[in-house]
Scaffold this motif. Sequence first.
Motif, PDB file in Angstrom:
ATOM      1  N   VAL A 122       0.839  -1.198   0.000  1.00  0.00           N
ATOM      2  CA  VAL A 122       0.000   0.000   0.000  1.00  0.00           C
ATOM      3  C   VAL A 122       0.879   1.255   0.000  1.00  0.00           C
ATOM      4  CG1 VAL A 122      -1.916  -1.205   1.163  1.00  0.00           C
ATOM      5  CG2 VAL A 122      -0.303   0.112   2.516  1.00  0.00           C
ATOM      6  N   ASN A 123       0.264   2.434  -0.054  1.00  0.00           N
ATOM      7  CA  ASN A 123       1.007   3.682  -0.212  1.00  0.00           C
ATOM      8  C   ASN A 123       1.900   4.018   0.986  1.00  0.00           C
ATOM      9  OD1 ASN A 123      -1.799   3.848  -1.576  1.00  0.00           O
ATOM     10  ND2 ASN A 123      -0.486   5.204  -2.750  1.00  0.00           N
ATOM     11  N   VAL A 125       4.548   2.792   2.408  1.00  0.00           N
ATOM     12  CA  VAL A 125       5.071   1.825   3.378  1.00  0.00           C
ATOM     13  C   VAL A 125       6.597   1.671   3.308  1.00  0.00           C
ATOM     14  CG1 VAL A 125       2.979   0.449   3.691  1.00  0.00           C
ATOM     15  CG2 VAL A 125       4.489  -0.029   1.756  1.00  0.00           C
ATOM     16  N   LYS A 127       8.266   1.046  -0.152  1.00  0.00           N
ATOM     17  CA  LYS A 127       8.610   0.195  -1.302  1.00  0.00           C
ATOM     18  C   LYS A 127       9.853   0.697  -2.032  1.00  0.00           C
ATOM     19  CE  LYS A 127       4.556   0.868  -3.045  1.00  0.00           C
ATOM     20  NZ  LYS A 127       4.037   1.560  -1.843  1.00  0.00           N
ATOM     21  N   THR A 129      12.189   2.909  -1.083  1.00  0.00           N
ATOM     22  CA  THR A 129      13.363   2.877  -0.210  1.00  0.00           C
ATOM     23  C   THR A 129      13.914   1.447  -0.115  1.00  0.00           C
ATOM     24  OG1 THR A 129      12.337   4.639   1.081  1.00  0.00           O
ATOM     25  CG2 THR A 129      14.132   3.435   2.139  1.00  0.00           C
ATOM     26  N   LYS A 133      17.495  -0.328  -1.049  1.00  0.00           N
ATOM     27  CA  LYS A 133      18.290  -1.073  -0.056  1.00  0.00           C
ATOM     28  C   LYS A 133      18.558  -2.503  -0.537  1.00  0.00           C
ATOM     29  CE  LYS A 133      16.311   1.154   4.142  1.00  0.00           C
ATOM     30  NZ  LYS A 133      15.325   0.867   5.211  1.00  0.00           N
ATOM     31  N   ARG A 154       3.588   9.028 -10.719  1.00  0.00           N
ATOM     32  CA  ARG A 154       4.115  10.368 -10.459  1.00  0.00           C
ATOM     33  C   ARG A 154       5.546  10.445 -10.975  1.00  0.00           C
ATOM     34  NH1 ARG A 154       5.300  10.454  -5.222  1.00  0.00           N
ATOM     35  NH2 ARG A 154       5.090   8.198  -5.074  1.00  0.00           N
ATOM     36  N   GLN A 160      12.775   9.696  -7.372  1.00  0.00           N
ATOM     37  CA  GLN A 160      13.160   9.149  -6.054  1.00  0.00           C
ATOM     38  C   GLN A 160      13.910   7.818  -6.246  1.00  0.00           C
ATOM     39  OE1 GLN A 160       9.834   7.881  -3.723  1.00  0.00           O
ATOM     40  NE2 GLN A 160      11.069   7.408  -1.912  1.00  0.00           N
ATOM     41  N   GLY A 206       2.140   2.384  -5.004  1.00  0.00           N
ATOM     42  CA  GLY A 206       1.348   1.987  -3.847  1.00  0.00           C
ATOM     43  C   GLY A 206      -0.100   1.758  -4.261  1.00  0.00           C
ATOM     44  N   THR A 267       9.008  -2.837   7.328  1.00  0.00           N
ATOM     45  CA  THR A 267       9.833  -1.628   7.403  1.00  0.00           C
ATOM     46  C   THR A 267       9.549  -0.852   8.687  1.00  0.00           C
ATOM     47  OG1 THR A 267       8.133  -0.397   6.234  1.00  0.00           O
ATOM     48  CG2 THR A 267       9.894  -1.322   4.897  1.00  0.00           C
ATOM     49  N   LYS A 268      10.434   0.104   8.972  1.00  0.00           N
ATOM     50  CA  LYS A 268      10.273   1.076  10.069  1.00  0.00           C
ATOM     51  C   LYS A 268      10.152   0.414  11.439  1.00  0.00           C
ATOM     52  CE  LYS A 268       7.725   3.733   6.599  1.00  0.00           C
ATOM     53  NZ  LYS A 268       6.660   4.673   6.269  1.00  0.00           N
ATOM     54  N   ASP A 270      12.374   0.400  13.436  1.00  0.00           N
ATOM     55  CA  ASP A 270      13.044   1.354  14.329  1.00  0.00           C
ATOM     56  C   ASP A 270      12.098   2.439  14.823  1.00  0.00           C
ATOM     57  OD1 ASP A 270      13.131   1.950  11.443  1.00  0.00           O
ATOM     58  OD2 ASP A 270      14.006   3.858  12.064  1.00  0.00           O
ATOM     59  N   GLY A 293      13.267  -3.443   7.858  1.00  0.00           N
ATOM     60  CA  GLY A 293      13.863  -2.125   7.656  1.00  0.00           C
ATOM     61  C   GLY A 293      14.093  -1.494   9.014  1.00  0.00           C
ATOM     62  N   GLY A 295      15.835   1.696   9.432  1.00  0.00           N
ATOM     63  CA  GLY A 295      16.279   3.081   9.326  1.00  0.00           C
ATOM     64  C   GLY A 295      16.170   3.557   7.887  1.00  0.00           C
TER      65      GLY A 295
END
Length: 315
Positions: A122-123, A125, A127, A129, A133, A154, A160, A206, A267-268, A270, A293, A295
Amino acid sequence: MNRFLQNQESQNSLLSKFKVAVTSTKQNLLTFMEVVIQGQKMIDADLLDELEGILVSADIGIETSTQVLETVRTQVNRQLIKDGKELKACIKSELLHTLEATFVPVSEQVNLDLEVILVVGVNGVGKTTTTGKLAHRFRQAGKTVLVCAADTFRAAAVEQLEEWGKRARVDVIRQQSGSDPSAVLFDAINAANARKVDILIVDTAGRLHTKKNLMMELEKMKRIAGREVTGAPHQVLLIVDATTGQNGLIQAKEFTRSTGVSGIILTKLDGTAKGGVVVGITRDLKIPIRYVGVGEQIGDLIPFSPKHFIDSLFD
Ligand SMILES: Nc1nc2c(ncn2[C@@H]2O[C@H](COP(=O)(O)OP(=O)(O)OP(=O)(O)O)[C@@H](O)[C@H]2O)c(=O)[nH]1
Ligand SMILES: [Mg+2]
Protein backbone atom coordinates in the motif's frame (compact mmCIF):
# COMPACT_ATOMS: atom_id res chain seq x y z
CA MET A 1 40.29 -13.04 8.50
CA ASN A 2 38.93 -16.52 8.08
CA ARG A 3 35.40 -17.25 6.99
CA PHE A 4 34.28 -18.33 10.47
CA LEU A 5 35.41 -15.06 12.02
CA GLN A 6 33.84 -13.05 9.21
CA ASN A 7 30.61 -14.90 9.74
CA GLN A 8 30.77 -14.35 13.50
CA GLU A 9 31.45 -10.68 12.98
CA SER A 10 28.52 -10.18 10.68
CA GLN A 11 26.23 -12.13 13.03
CA ASN A 12 27.30 -9.81 15.85
CA SER A 13 26.71 -6.71 13.79
CA LEU A 14 23.28 -7.96 12.73
CA LEU A 15 22.37 -8.62 16.34
CA SER A 16 23.43 -5.14 17.37
CA LYS A 17 21.36 -3.61 14.55
CA PHE A 18 18.37 -5.56 15.78
CA LYS A 19 19.00 -4.36 19.32
CA VAL A 20 18.99 -0.72 18.29
CA ALA A 21 15.88 -1.17 16.12
CA VAL A 22 13.79 -2.75 18.86
CA THR A 23 14.81 -0.37 21.65
CA SER A 24 11.34 1.21 21.97
CA THR A 25 9.56 -2.12 21.68
CA LYS A 26 11.79 -3.55 24.36
CA GLN A 27 11.13 -0.63 26.67
CA ASN A 28 7.42 -1.01 26.09
CA LEU A 29 7.07 -4.78 26.32
CA LEU A 30 9.78 -5.87 28.72
CA THR A 31 9.49 -3.00 31.16
CA PHE A 32 5.77 -3.64 31.61
CA MET A 33 6.37 -7.35 31.87
CA GLU A 34 8.99 -6.92 34.55
CA VAL A 35 6.94 -4.45 36.56
CA VAL A 36 4.05 -6.91 36.59
CA ILE A 37 6.20 -9.91 37.41
CA GLN A 38 8.20 -8.21 40.13
CA GLY A 39 5.18 -6.51 41.67
CA GLN A 40 3.53 -9.82 42.53
CA LYS A 41 4.74 -12.52 44.83
CA MET A 42 2.55 -15.24 43.39
CA ILE A 43 2.07 -16.45 39.86
CA ASP A 44 -1.71 -16.48 39.79
CA ALA A 45 -4.53 -16.05 37.29
CA ASP A 46 -4.56 -12.26 37.65
CA LEU A 47 -0.87 -11.99 36.92
CA LEU A 48 -1.20 -14.18 33.83
CA ASP A 49 -4.20 -12.18 32.57
CA GLU A 50 -2.21 -9.00 32.99
CA LEU A 51 0.72 -10.45 31.03
CA GLU A 52 -1.63 -11.49 28.25
CA GLY A 53 -2.86 -7.89 28.05
CA ILE A 54 0.71 -6.63 27.76
CA LEU A 55 1.44 -8.96 24.85
CA VAL A 56 -1.74 -7.85 23.08
CA SER A 57 -0.88 -4.18 23.57
CA ALA A 58 2.55 -4.72 21.98
CA ASP A 59 0.68 -5.81 18.80
CA ILE A 60 1.68 -9.42 19.14
CA GLY A 61 -1.91 -10.23 18.22
CA ILE A 62 -4.77 -11.61 20.28
CA GLU A 63 -4.52 -15.15 18.96
CA THR A 64 -0.78 -15.40 19.51
CA SER A 65 -1.00 -13.84 22.96
CA THR A 66 -3.76 -16.26 23.96
CA GLN A 67 -1.80 -19.20 22.63
CA VAL A 68 1.40 -18.14 24.43
CA LEU A 69 -0.43 -17.67 27.72
CA GLU A 70 -2.19 -21.01 27.35
CA THR A 71 1.18 -22.73 27.28
CA VAL A 72 2.32 -20.66 30.25
CA ARG A 73 -0.82 -21.57 32.23
CA THR A 74 -0.35 -25.26 31.53
CA GLN A 75 3.23 -25.09 32.71
CA VAL A 76 2.28 -23.14 35.83
CA ASN A 77 -0.37 -25.75 36.63
CA ARG A 78 2.18 -28.51 36.22
CA GLN A 79 4.46 -26.52 38.51
CA LEU A 80 7.09 -26.29 35.80
CA ILE A 81 7.18 -22.52 36.25
CA LYS A 82 7.96 -21.41 39.77
CA ASP A 83 9.23 -17.84 39.54
CA GLY A 84 9.30 -14.72 37.39
CA LYS A 85 12.51 -15.71 35.64
CA GLU A 86 11.07 -19.00 34.48
CA LEU A 87 7.90 -17.24 33.48
CA LYS A 88 9.80 -14.80 31.27
CA ALA A 89 11.87 -17.63 29.77
CA CYS A 90 8.70 -19.52 28.89
CA ILE A 91 7.15 -16.49 27.13
CA LYS A 92 10.40 -15.89 25.29
CA SER A 93 10.62 -19.44 24.03
CA GLU A 94 6.95 -19.51 22.97
CA LEU A 95 7.38 -16.32 20.94
CA LEU A 96 10.52 -17.70 19.31
CA HIS A 97 8.65 -20.88 18.49
CA THR A 98 5.86 -18.97 16.77
CA LEU A 99 8.36 -17.03 14.67
CA GLU A 100 10.37 -20.07 13.72
CA ALA A 101 7.28 -21.92 12.49
CA THR A 102 7.20 -19.97 9.21
CA PHE A 103 10.81 -18.84 9.06
CA VAL A 104 12.74 -19.28 5.82
CA PRO A 105 16.26 -17.87 5.90
CA VAL A 106 17.09 -15.39 3.18
CA SER A 107 19.39 -16.57 0.44
CA GLU A 108 21.15 -13.96 -1.64
CA GLN A 109 22.62 -16.58 -3.93
CA VAL A 110 20.80 -16.62 -7.24
CA ASN A 111 20.81 -19.77 -9.32
CA LEU A 112 18.70 -18.48 -12.17
CA ASP A 113 19.72 -16.66 -15.33
CA LEU A 114 17.54 -13.79 -14.24
CA GLU A 115 15.63 -13.47 -11.01
CA VAL A 116 12.70 -11.06 -11.10
CA ILE A 117 11.56 -9.57 -7.79
CA LEU A 118 8.32 -7.61 -7.58
CA VAL A 119 8.02 -5.12 -4.70
CA VAL A 120 4.39 -4.41 -3.76
CA GLY A 121 2.29 -2.83 -1.00
CA VAL A 122 0.00 0.00 0.00
CA ASN A 123 1.01 3.68 -0.21
CA GLY A 124 3.96 5.04 1.69
CA VAL A 125 5.07 1.83 3.38
CA GLY A 126 8.64 2.04 2.04
CA LYS A 127 8.61 0.19 -1.30
CA THR A 128 10.97 2.55 -3.14
CA THR A 129 13.36 2.88 -0.21
CA THR A 130 13.43 -0.90 0.23
CA THR A 131 14.00 -1.45 -3.49
CA GLY A 132 17.11 0.73 -3.18
CA LYS A 133 18.29 -1.07 -0.06
CA LEU A 134 17.71 -4.48 -1.66
CA ALA A 135 19.66 -3.46 -4.76
CA HIS A 136 22.50 -2.42 -2.48
CA ARG A 137 22.44 -5.73 -0.58
CA PHE A 138 22.55 -7.79 -3.76
CA ARG A 139 25.39 -5.65 -5.13
CA GLN A 140 27.30 -6.17 -1.89
CA ALA A 141 26.77 -9.91 -2.34
CA GLY A 142 28.48 -9.63 -5.75
CA LYS A 143 25.37 -9.76 -7.93
CA THR A 144 24.57 -7.60 -10.93
CA VAL A 145 21.30 -5.73 -10.48
CA LEU A 146 18.90 -3.66 -12.54
CA VAL A 147 15.93 -1.75 -11.13
CA CYS A 148 12.63 -1.12 -12.89
CA ALA A 149 10.62 2.06 -12.21
CA ALA A 150 7.13 0.59 -12.57
CA ASP A 151 5.53 3.29 -10.42
CA THR A 152 4.60 5.50 -13.34
CA PHE A 153 1.91 7.50 -11.52
CA ARG A 154 4.11 10.37 -10.46
CA ALA A 155 7.27 11.77 -12.04
CA ALA A 156 8.60 12.24 -8.50
CA ALA A 157 8.39 8.50 -7.90
CA VAL A 158 10.81 7.80 -10.74
CA GLU A 159 13.17 10.53 -9.59
CA GLN A 160 13.16 9.15 -6.05
CA LEU A 161 14.03 5.70 -7.38
CA GLU A 162 16.81 7.13 -9.54
CA GLU A 163 18.31 8.71 -6.43
CA TRP A 164 18.34 5.27 -4.80
CA GLY A 165 19.80 3.81 -7.99
CA LYS A 166 22.72 6.24 -7.70
CA ARG A 167 23.29 5.36 -4.06
CA ALA A 168 23.19 1.62 -4.77
CA ARG A 169 25.13 2.11 -8.03
CA VAL A 170 22.62 0.31 -10.17
CA ASP A 171 20.85 1.43 -13.35
CA VAL A 172 17.16 2.23 -13.35
CA ILE A 173 14.98 1.46 -16.36
CA ARG A 174 12.27 4.08 -16.75
CA GLN A 175 9.73 5.56 -19.14
CA GLN A 176 7.85 8.83 -18.91
CA SER A 177 5.23 9.08 -16.19
CA GLY A 178 1.79 7.88 -17.15
CA SER A 179 3.06 4.99 -19.23
CA ASP A 180 1.82 1.44 -18.68
CA PRO A 181 3.79 -0.18 -15.83
CA SER A 182 3.74 -3.47 -17.75
CA ALA A 183 5.41 -1.77 -20.70
CA VAL A 184 8.22 -0.48 -18.47
CA LEU A 185 8.57 -3.95 -17.01
CA PHE A 186 8.77 -5.45 -20.51
CA ASP A 187 11.55 -2.97 -21.38
CA ALA A 188 13.36 -3.69 -18.14
CA ILE A 189 13.28 -7.45 -18.71
CA ASN A 190 14.71 -6.97 -22.21
CA ALA A 191 17.44 -4.74 -20.81
CA ALA A 192 18.17 -7.22 -18.03
CA ASN A 193 18.48 -10.07 -20.53
CA ALA A 194 20.64 -8.04 -22.90
CA ARG A 195 22.97 -7.00 -20.07
CA LYS A 196 22.88 -10.47 -18.53
CA VAL A 197 22.21 -9.16 -15.03
CA ASP A 198 21.41 -11.54 -12.18
CA ILE A 199 18.52 -9.70 -10.59
CA LEU A 200 15.77 -7.32 -11.68
CA ILE A 201 13.96 -5.52 -8.84
CA VAL A 202 10.65 -3.92 -9.78
CA ASP A 203 9.37 -0.97 -7.72
CA THR A 204 5.59 -0.62 -8.10
CA ALA A 205 3.08 2.09 -7.22
CA GLY A 206 1.35 1.99 -3.85
CA ARG A 207 -2.12 0.47 -4.05
CA LEU A 208 -4.95 -0.70 -1.85
CA HIS A 209 -6.18 -4.23 -2.32
CA THR A 210 -9.70 -2.76 -2.72
CA LYS A 211 -8.79 -0.93 -5.94
CA LYS A 212 -9.71 -3.60 -8.42
CA ASN A 213 -8.15 -1.99 -11.50
CA LEU A 214 -4.86 -1.47 -9.68
CA MET A 215 -4.81 -5.07 -8.51
CA MET A 216 -5.48 -6.15 -12.09
CA GLU A 217 -2.56 -4.02 -13.21
CA LEU A 218 -0.38 -5.99 -10.81
CA GLU A 219 -1.71 -9.26 -12.23
CA LYS A 220 -0.88 -8.05 -15.72
CA MET A 221 2.68 -7.28 -14.64
CA LYS A 222 3.00 -10.74 -13.19
CA ARG A 223 1.69 -12.24 -16.42
CA ILE A 224 4.13 -10.28 -18.57
CA ALA A 225 7.03 -11.26 -16.32
CA GLY A 226 6.01 -14.94 -16.48
CA ARG A 227 5.70 -14.82 -20.24
CA GLU A 228 9.16 -13.30 -20.71
CA VAL A 229 11.13 -15.15 -18.02
CA THR A 230 10.45 -18.71 -16.89
CA GLY A 231 8.98 -18.78 -13.40
CA ALA A 232 8.91 -14.97 -13.02
CA PRO A 233 8.18 -13.15 -10.81
CA HIS A 234 10.35 -15.40 -8.66
CA GLN A 235 9.57 -13.35 -5.60
CA VAL A 236 6.69 -11.04 -4.78
CA LEU A 237 7.71 -9.11 -1.70
CA LEU A 238 4.98 -7.35 0.25
CA ILE A 239 6.21 -4.30 2.13
CA VAL A 240 4.47 -3.72 5.46
CA ASP A 241 4.98 -0.64 7.65
CA ALA A 242 5.52 -1.77 11.27
CA THR A 243 4.35 1.57 12.65
CA THR A 244 0.82 1.00 11.34
CA GLY A 245 0.38 -1.92 13.74
CA GLN A 246 -2.88 -3.84 13.51
CA ASN A 247 -4.00 -1.72 10.57
CA GLY A 248 -0.97 -2.75 8.56
CA LEU A 249 -1.65 -6.33 9.50
CA ILE A 250 -5.21 -6.18 8.21
CA GLN A 251 -4.07 -4.55 4.96
CA ALA A 252 -1.36 -7.16 4.54
CA LYS A 253 -3.89 -9.93 5.08
CA GLU A 254 -6.17 -8.57 2.37
CA PHE A 255 -3.26 -7.98 0.03
CA THR A 256 -1.95 -11.51 0.36
CA ARG A 257 -5.46 -12.80 -0.25
CA SER A 258 -5.80 -10.98 -3.56
CA THR A 259 -2.29 -11.44 -4.91
CA GLY A 260 0.36 -14.13 -4.51
CA VAL A 261 2.97 -12.92 -2.02
CA SER A 262 6.09 -14.97 -1.36
CA GLY A 263 7.63 -12.93 1.43
CA ILE A 264 7.17 -9.95 3.73
CA ILE A 265 9.52 -7.08 4.38
CA LEU A 266 8.60 -5.22 7.55
CA THR A 267 9.83 -1.63 7.40
CA LYS A 268 10.27 1.08 10.07
CA LEU A 269 10.82 -1.39 12.87
CA ASP A 270 13.04 1.35 14.33
CA GLY A 271 10.08 3.72 14.51
CA THR A 272 7.67 1.71 16.64
CA ALA A 273 7.26 0.58 20.24
CA LYS A 274 4.92 -2.11 18.95
CA GLY A 275 7.47 -4.32 17.21
CA GLY A 276 5.48 -7.25 18.52
CA VAL A 277 3.64 -6.96 15.21
CA VAL A 278 6.49 -9.10 13.82
CA VAL A 279 5.01 -12.05 15.70
CA GLY A 280 1.40 -11.16 14.85
CA ILE A 281 2.19 -10.96 11.13
CA THR A 282 4.08 -14.22 11.09
CA ARG A 283 1.30 -16.10 12.77
CA ASP A 284 -1.59 -14.53 10.89
CA LEU A 285 -0.18 -14.47 7.38
CA LYS A 286 1.90 -17.63 7.50
CA ILE A 287 4.26 -15.98 5.03
CA PRO A 288 7.91 -15.63 6.02
CA ILE A 289 9.34 -12.25 6.96
CA ARG A 290 12.45 -11.99 4.80
CA TYR A 291 13.94 -8.65 5.87
CA VAL A 292 13.25 -5.83 8.28
CA GLY A 293 13.86 -2.12 7.66
CA VAL A 294 15.64 -0.47 10.56
CA GLY A 295 16.28 3.08 9.33
CA GLU A 296 16.43 5.38 6.33
CA GLN A 297 20.01 4.70 5.24
CA ILE A 298 20.98 2.32 2.46
CA GLY A 299 22.44 -0.24 4.86
CA ASP A 300 19.35 -0.28 7.07
CA LEU A 301 17.80 -3.45 5.72
CA ILE A 302 18.67 -6.65 7.52
CA PRO A 303 17.75 -10.29 6.94
CA PHE A 304 15.14 -11.31 9.45
CA SER A 305 16.16 -13.78 12.12
CA PRO A 306 13.66 -14.96 14.77
CA LYS A 307 16.48 -15.63 17.19
CA HIS A 308 18.10 -12.22 16.77
CA PHE A 309 14.75 -10.52 17.13
CA ILE A 310 13.73 -12.37 20.29
CA ASP A 311 17.19 -12.19 21.86
CA SER A 312 17.29 -8.44 21.22
CA LEU A 313 14.00 -8.06 23.02
CA PHE A 314 14.67 -10.25 26.02
CA ASP A 315 18.42 -10.09 26.72
N1 LIG B 1 12.72 4.99 9.94
C1 LIG B 1 12.50 4.34 8.81
N2 LIG B 1 11.96 4.96 7.76
C2 LIG B 1 11.75 4.26 6.62
C3 LIG B 1 12.08 2.89 6.50
N3 LIG B 1 11.74 2.48 5.26
C4 LIG B 1 11.21 3.55 4.63
N4 LIG B 1 11.21 4.63 5.43
C5 LIG B 1 10.68 5.98 5.15
O1 LIG B 1 9.32 5.88 4.77
C6 LIG B 1 8.97 6.92 3.87
C7 LIG B 1 8.24 6.35 2.67
O2 LIG B 1 9.13 5.55 1.93
P1 LIG B 1 8.95 5.24 0.37
O3 LIG B 1 10.04 4.29 0.01
O4 LIG B 1 8.83 6.47 -0.43
O5 LIG B 1 7.54 4.49 0.38
P2 LIG B 1 6.73 3.91 -0.86
O6 LIG B 1 6.04 2.68 -0.40
O7 LIG B 1 7.61 3.77 -2.03
O8 LIG B 1 5.66 5.06 -1.09
P3 LIG B 1 4.68 5.23 -2.37
O9 LIG B 1 5.47 4.93 -3.58
O10 LIG B 1 4.24 6.66 -2.29
O11 LIG B 1 3.53 4.28 -2.17
C8 LIG B 1 10.28 7.61 3.51
O12 LIG B 1 10.38 8.79 4.26
C9 LIG B 1 11.34 6.62 3.95
O13 LIG B 1 12.55 7.23 4.32
C10 LIG B 1 12.66 2.24 7.66
O14 LIG B 1 12.96 1.03 7.69
N5 LIG B 1 12.84 3.01 8.78
MG1 LIG C 1 7.41 4.49 -3.98
